[in-house]
Design a protein around this motif. Structure first.
Motif, mmCIF file in Angstrom:
data_model
loop_
_atom_site.group_PDB
_atom_site.id
_atom_site.type_symbol
_atom_site.label_atom_id
_atom_site.label_comp_id
_atom_site.label_asym_id
_atom_site.label_seq_id
_atom_site.Cartn_x
_atom_site.Cartn_y
_atom_site.Cartn_z
ATOM 1 N N ASP A 145 0.816 -1.219 0.000
ATOM 2 C CA ASP A 145 0.000 0.000 0.000
ATOM 3 C C ASP A 145 0.848 1.266 0.000
ATOM 4 O OD1 ASP A 145 -2.352 -1.436 -0.037
ATOM 5 O OD2 ASP A 145 -2.638 -1.383 2.137
ATOM 6 N N ASP A 146 1.936 1.267 0.764
ATOM 7 C CA ASP A 146 2.779 2.457 0.815
ATOM 8 C C ASP A 146 3.425 2.727 -0.539
ATOM 9 O OD1 ASP A 146 4.194 4.582 2.440
ATOM 10 O OD2 ASP A 146 5.937 3.461 1.708
ATOM 11 N N ARG A 147 3.906 1.684 -1.183
ATOM 12 C CA ARG A 147 4.512 1.864 -2.503
ATOM 13 C C ARG A 147 3.446 2.271 -3.526
ATOM 14 N NH1 ARG A 147 8.277 -3.002 -4.279
ATOM 15 N NH2 ARG A 147 8.841 -1.424 -5.838
ATOM 16 N N TRP A 148 2.272 1.676 -3.430
ATOM 17 C CA TRP A 148 1.182 2.003 -4.352
ATOM 18 C C TRP A 148 0.839 3.491 -4.294
ATOM 19 C CZ3 TRP A 148 -1.431 -0.864 -7.972
ATOM 20 C CH2 TRP A 148 -2.616 -0.323 -8.478
ATOM 21 N N ASN A 149 0.828 4.043 -3.096
ATOM 22 C CA ASN A 149 0.406 5.433 -2.913
ATOM 23 C C ASN A 149 1.530 6.439 -3.103
ATOM 24 O OD1 ASN A 149 -2.309 4.764 -2.227
ATOM 25 N ND2 ASN A 149 -1.675 4.297 -0.128
ATOM 26 N N ASN A 150 2.774 5.999 -2.988
ATOM 27 C CA ASN A 150 3.855 6.985 -2.939
ATOM 28 C C ASN A 150 4.987 6.777 -3.937
ATOM 29 O OD1 ASN A 150 2.872 8.480 -0.520
ATOM 30 N ND2 ASN A 150 3.218 6.500 0.485
ATOM 31 N N GLU A 151 5.128 5.602 -4.487
ATOM 32 C CA GLU A 151 6.289 5.328 -5.325
ATOM 33 C C GLU A 151 5.989 5.561 -6.807
ATOM 34 O OE1 GLU A 151 8.539 1.346 -6.622
ATOM 35 O OE2 GLU A 151 8.631 1.747 -4.456
ATOM 36 N N LYS A 152 6.788 6.383 -7.422
ATOM 37 C CA LYS A 152 6.636 6.634 -8.853
ATOM 38 C C LYS A 152 6.940 5.359 -9.632
ATOM 39 C CE LYS A 152 8.062 9.974 -12.414
ATOM 40 N NZ LYS A 152 6.719 10.509 -12.688
ATOM 41 N N TYR A 153 6.095 5.038 -10.592
ATOM 42 C CA TYR A 153 6.230 3.889 -11.491
ATOM 43 C C TYR A 153 5.837 2.559 -10.856
ATOM 44 C CZ TYR A 153 8.674 7.169 -14.506
ATOM 45 O OH TYR A 153 8.996 8.238 -15.276
ATOM 46 N N TYR A 154 5.400 2.551 -9.603
ATOM 47 C CA TYR A 154 4.956 1.283 -9.019
ATOM 48 C C TYR A 154 3.715 0.770 -9.752
ATOM 49 C CZ TYR A 154 3.630 -2.119 -5.387
ATOM 50 O OH TYR A 154 3.313 -3.272 -4.708
ATOM 51 N N LYS A 155 2.749 1.643 -9.980
ATOM 52 C CA LYS A 155 1.513 1.229 -10.662
ATOM 53 C C LYS A 155 1.789 0.814 -12.103
ATOM 54 C CE LYS A 155 -1.474 4.268 -7.942
ATOM 55 N NZ LYS A 155 -2.432 5.398 -7.980
ATOM 56 N N SER A 156 2.700 1.488 -12.758
ATOM 57 C CA SER A 156 2.970 1.166 -14.155
ATOM 58 C C SER A 156 3.632 -0.203 -14.295
ATOM 59 C CB SER A 156 3.850 2.245 -14.807
ATOM 60 O OG SER A 156 5.152 2.246 -14.250
ATOM 61 N N TRP A 157 4.304 -0.688 -13.234
ATOM 62 C CA TRP A 157 4.913 -2.015 -13.277
ATOM 63 C C TRP A 157 3.840 -3.061 -13.572
ATOM 64 C CZ3 TRP A 157 4.512 -6.729 -10.858
ATOM 65 C CH2 TRP A 157 5.594 -7.610 -10.986
ATOM 66 N N PHE A 158 2.672 -2.931 -12.962
ATOM 67 C CA PHE A 158 1.588 -3.884 -13.185
ATOM 68 C C PHE A 158 1.015 -3.735 -14.592
ATOM 69 C CE2 PHE A 158 1.869 -3.280 -8.634
ATOM 70 C CZ PHE A 158 1.792 -4.585 -8.147
ATOM 71 N N ALA A 159 0.862 -2.499 -15.034
ATOM 72 C CA ALA A 159 0.294 -2.254 -16.361
ATOM 73 C C ALA A 159 1.203 -2.758 -17.476
ATOM 74 C CB ALA A 159 0.011 -0.757 -16.539
ATOM 75 N N LEU A 160 2.488 -2.883 -17.197
ATOM 76 C CA LEU A 160 3.438 -3.340 -18.210
ATOM 77 C C LEU A 160 3.650 -4.851 -18.203
ATOM 78 C CD1 LEU A 160 6.143 -0.539 -17.890
ATOM 79 C CD2 LEU A 160 4.834 -1.074 -19.952
ATOM 80 N N MET A 161 3.049 -5.559 -17.243
ATOM 81 C CA MET A 161 3.329 -6.984 -17.140
ATOM 82 C C MET A 161 2.793 -7.786 -18.322
ATOM 83 S SD MET A 161 5.473 -7.780 -14.963
ATOM 84 C CE MET A 161 5.367 -9.537 -15.341
ATOM 85 N N LYS A 162 1.621 -7.479 -18.811
ATOM 86 C CA LYS A 162 1.096 -8.255 -19.937
ATOM 87 C C LYS A 162 1.948 -8.071 -21.193
ATOM 88 C CE LYS A 162 -2.945 -9.775 -22.425
ATOM 89 N NZ LYS A 162 -2.311 -9.836 -23.739
ATOM 90 N N PRO A 163 2.341 -6.844 -21.563
ATOM 91 C CA PRO A 163 3.260 -6.726 -22.705
ATOM 92 C C PRO A 163 4.550 -7.511 -22.511
ATOM 93 C CG PRO A 163 2.321 -4.588 -22.198
ATOM 94 C CD PRO A 163 1.894 -5.514 -21.095
ATOM 95 N N ARG A 164 5.047 -7.562 -21.264
ATOM 96 C CA ARG A 164 6.268 -8.330 -21.011
ATOM 97 C C ARG A 164 6.020 -9.825 -21.221
ATOM 98 N NH1 ARG A 164 6.848 -4.924 -15.486
ATOM 99 N NH2 ARG A 164 8.204 -3.236 -16.222
ATOM 100 N N ILE A 165 4.931 -10.320 -20.652
ATOM 101 C CA ILE A 165 4.595 -11.738 -20.790
ATOM 102 C C ILE A 165 4.328 -12.080 -22.253
ATOM 103 C CG2 ILE A 165 2.875 -13.499 -20.223
ATOM 104 C CD1 ILE A 165 2.596 -12.094 -17.474
#
Length: 233
Positions: A145-165
């Protein structure tokens, strides 16, 4: 989470489900893989959505009708749909779905929707969208939760997983490339773990690239926006 673990395989199946197709993807866009000449040409991506007879826009396309109806007031829906507008010919919650990119999933949809809602006047809607984005991302791996709310690019890591897979799967299925590598975004947010693998070649045929993929994407890395591509030698 290792790519070959049961949890990862379930996540991949969710990523590859027909309902999880859409219209765009967050930057950076993975480098396209050159297809084998023996592979048949696929039909235009637009046919995937049109054939489903969807009339409720991308909300229906992603199976989000119940969430959408229960979460937003009529006034919020009006502002949300007005802000969303028309993206690649698609409306948010009405009309048929037509899109040009077939490798986008529900996580990328939420990521892009949030990007549109960053202005302060949409803060109430942004919060509600973000809560559901976290729920969907939590199906892939545990959310900090802390990374989700405060870390830049944390959310984009999830959004990029399907293109990676998708890129990894295509590299193995095409049998065209012998080596694969990770390409990183080299800026002030890049970390040592990304620098260590960037541009380094991994053998595809003996599973070396699989193992490197499992290790590098075991969990979100701060600042990681690495993508996967292949090369011949």
């Amino acid at each position: 989470m290792p790519l070959h673990s049961p949890a990862a395989q379930q996540a991949i199946q969710r990523q590859q489900a027909p309902v999880q197709q859409a219209y765009t993807q967050p930057d950076p866009t993975p480098v396209p893989v050159v297809p084998s000449e023996s592979k048949p040409d696929l039909p235009p991506a637009e046919t995937f959505a049109i054939d489903k007879n969807i009339n409720g826009g991308l909300i229906e396309f992603f199976g989000l009708q119940r969430w959408y109806q229960a979460t937003f007031s009529d006034e919020q829906k009006h502002r949300l749909e007005e802000r969303f507008g028309i993206v690649a010919g698609n409306k948010l919650a009405s009309g048929p779905v037509r899109f040009k990119f077939a490798n986008v999933d529900i996580l990328q949809f939420f990521y892009e929707l949030e990007e549109k809602l960053k202005p302060q006047e949409f803060s109430d809607i942004y919060k509600l969208v973000d809560e559901q984005y976290k729920v969907e991302a939590g199906k892939f791996c545990k959310i900090d939760d802390d990374r989700w709310n405060n870390e830049k690019y944390y959310k984009s890591w999830f959004a990029l997983m399907k293109p990676r897979i998708d890129a990894l799967t295509k590299l193995k299925d095409d049998n065209y490339f012998k080596q694969g590598q990770f390409d990183m975004v080299n800026d002030n947010y890049a970390t040592q773990s990304c620098l260590d693998v960037s541009g380094k070649g991994f053998n595809i045929l003996n599973g070396e690239l699989d193992r490197a993929f499992d290790q590098h994407f075991f969990e979100p890395i701060e600042g990681c926006r690495c993508t996967v591509r292949g090369y011949r030698d």
